[in-house]
Design a protein around this motif. Structure first.
Motif, mmCIF file in Angstrom:
data_model
loop_
_atom_site.group_PDB
_atom_site.id
_atom_site.type_symbol
_atom_site.label_atom_id
_atom_site.label_comp_id
_atom_site.label_asym_id
_atom_site.label_seq_id
_atom_site.Cartn_x
_atom_site.Cartn_y
_atom_site.Cartn_z
ATOM 1 N N ASP A 296 -1.264 -3.671 -4.788
ATOM 2 C CA ASP A 296 0.009 -3.072 -5.177
ATOM 3 C C ASP A 296 -0.164 -1.592 -5.483
ATOM 4 O OD1 ASP A 296 -1.231 -2.994 -7.642
ATOM 5 O OD2 ASP A 296 -0.055 -4.595 -8.526
ATOM 6 N N THR A 297 0.986 -0.920 -5.632
ATOM 7 C CA THR A 297 1.015 0.507 -5.913
ATOM 8 C C THR A 297 2.034 0.746 -7.025
ATOM 9 O OG1 THR A 297 0.551 0.992 -3.580
ATOM 10 C CG2 THR A 297 1.383 2.795 -4.933
ATOM 11 N N GLU B 115 -3.016 2.828 -7.955
ATOM 12 C CA GLU B 115 -3.077 1.860 -6.868
ATOM 13 C C GLU B 115 -4.024 0.737 -7.241
ATOM 14 O OE1 GLU B 115 -4.240 1.708 -2.107
ATOM 15 O OE2 GLU B 115 -4.321 3.598 -3.205
ATOM 16 N N LEU C 157 3.137 8.697 -6.953
ATOM 17 C CA LEU C 157 2.284 7.530 -7.123
ATOM 18 C C LEU C 157 1.539 7.658 -8.440
ATOM 19 C CD1 LEU C 157 0.759 7.061 -3.545
ATOM 20 C CD2 LEU C 157 2.901 6.190 -4.478
ATOM 21 N N ARG D 151 0.821 -1.194 0.000
ATOM 22 C CA ARG D 151 0.000 0.000 0.000
ATOM 23 C C ARG D 151 0.868 1.263 0.000
ATOM 24 N NH1 ARG D 151 -4.254 -1.993 -1.802
ATOM 25 N NH2 ARG D 151 -5.476 -0.224 -1.023
ATOM 26 N N PRO D 152 0.308 2.388 -0.421
ATOM 27 C CA PRO D 152 1.072 3.639 -0.416
ATOM 28 C C PRO D 152 1.638 3.996 0.953
ATOM 29 C CG PRO D 152 -0.933 3.909 -1.704
ATOM 30 C CD PRO D 152 -1.024 2.559 -1.052
#
Length: 277
Positions: A152-153, A148, A145, A88-89
Motif C-alpha cells: 500500500d501507499t 510506502e 506521498l 503502488r505509487p
C-alpha cells in the motif's frame, strides 16, 4: 452582499451530516490554528481509515510548487486528508484529477441543497487540479506521498477552498482569485460544505481505488478549462507550448505542438498562452 455572524467549525455539526459508516471510519481533527494542515498530518501516527485535519487558519499554508496559500481566520476551508491506497505509487496517476472532481461535486450538491438553482456556477478544472470560476482560482489541491508499505501507499491530500473570503480586501495573493460566496451571493456554512466534501472525497477515492482514473476521464474532460486552448506548460524538463487536447486514461495532459506532434505530460504548471500583440 451582507455578511452574517461567523460560524466556527464544529465536529458534531459536521458528523451529523455524514453516514454512519463514514463516521465510523473518519478520524476528524479540528484545529484553531496550525502552520499547515498538510505538515501536521505528515507528522502524525496515522490510524486505519480516513484521517482529516481541518483548521480555522494556517500560518504557513502551502500549495503546489511551495507557493504560499493565504489562510485568513474563519473564512475558508483548509484541510488535509490522510488516505491509505492499496497499491503502488505508480498506480496513483490521475488521483489529483479525481480529487478535483470530488471538490466540484461537493460544491454542486451544496448549490442544489441550498436551493440556489438560479446559480449557474460554471466552475471548470484546470489541469491538473485547480478549480476556476470566471477565470479566477477558487480552489487548489496538493497531493504528496507520505510513505510506502509492501502492498500500500500512504497519501496526504490537501485542499484549500475559498468559501467566504472577501475578494475586495487587499491580500498577498498574486493571481486572480474568487470565493464561493462570489458565486452564490451569500455566506456559506463551512460545516455543511465540509461534510459534503468529506462525503464526496470518500466516494471518489473508493471509486478510484477500484477503477482508476479511466472511470472518471469523461467527467473530468467535460469540465476541462484548457481543452482546445493554446497553453504553455512548465515542467522540470523545460517549457512546452501548444494546444491542449484533453487527458489520457492515466490523467496525463495531451499537448499538440505547432508541428502536430502530441506530447504526453505527466506533471507541470499549465497556463493559457499569451496572445501576441
Amino acid at each position: 452582499m451582507t455578511m452574517t455572524a461567523y460560524i466556527p467549525l464544529n465536529e458534531h455539526t459536521i458528523r451529523s451530516q455524514l453516514t454512519h459508516n463514514l463516521n465510523q471510519a473518519l478520524h476528524l481533527q479540528i484545529l484553531a490554528s496550525v502552520d499547515s494542515t498538510h505538515r501536521f498530518l505528515k507528522n502524525q501516527n496515522l490510524k486505519p481509515g480516513l484521517t482529516l485535519c481541518v483548521a480555522e487558519t494556517q500560518t504557513s499554508g502551502r500549495g503546489r510548487f511551495a507557493r504560499p496559500w493565504h489562510s485568513p481566520l474563519g473564512e475558508n476551508i483548509y484541510c488535509s486528508l490522510a488516505w491509505r491506497f492499496e497499491g503502488r505509487p505508480s498506480q496513483l496517476s490521475g488521483l489529483s484529477l479525481v480529487v478535483s472532481l470530488a471538490v466540484h461535486a461537493a460544491i454542486q450538491q451544496l448549490i442544489q441543497e441550498q436551493h440556489l438553482n438560479h446559480v449557474n456556477p460554471n466552475i471548470a478544472i484546470k489541469w491538473p487540479n485547480d478549480l476556476l470560476w470566471d477565470n479566477k482560482k477558487l480552489a487548489g489541491i496538493l497531493i504528496e506521498l507520505a510513505g510506502e508499505g509492501r502492498n500500500d501507499t500512504h497519501v496526504i491530500i490537501s485542499i484549500g477552498l475559498n468559501v467566504n473570503a472577501n475578494t475586495n480586501k487587499n491580500t498577498p495573493i498574486d493571481q486572480p482569485w474568487c470565493a464561493l460566496r462570489d458565486i452564490v451571493k451569500q455566506q456559506i456554512d463551512r460545516n455543511t460544505l465540509l461534510a459534503l466534501l468529506i462525503t464526496h472525497l470518500d466516494q471518489h477515492l473508493q471509486g478510484f481505488s477500484k477503477y482508476g482514473f479511466e472511470a472518471y476521464q469523461a467527467s473530468w474532460q467535460a469540465l476541462d478549462y484548457l481543452l482546445d486552448r493554446s497553453i504553455t506548460v512548465s515542467t522540470s524538463q523545460g517549457t512546452r507550448t501548444g494546444k491542449a487536447h484533453g487527458v489520457d486514461i492515466a490523467g496525463h495532459l495531451q499537448l499538440i505542438d505547432e508541428h502536430g506532434v502530441t506530447h504526453t505530460l505527466l506533471s507541470g504548471d499549465a497556463s493559457l498562452a499569451q496572445k501576441s500583440s
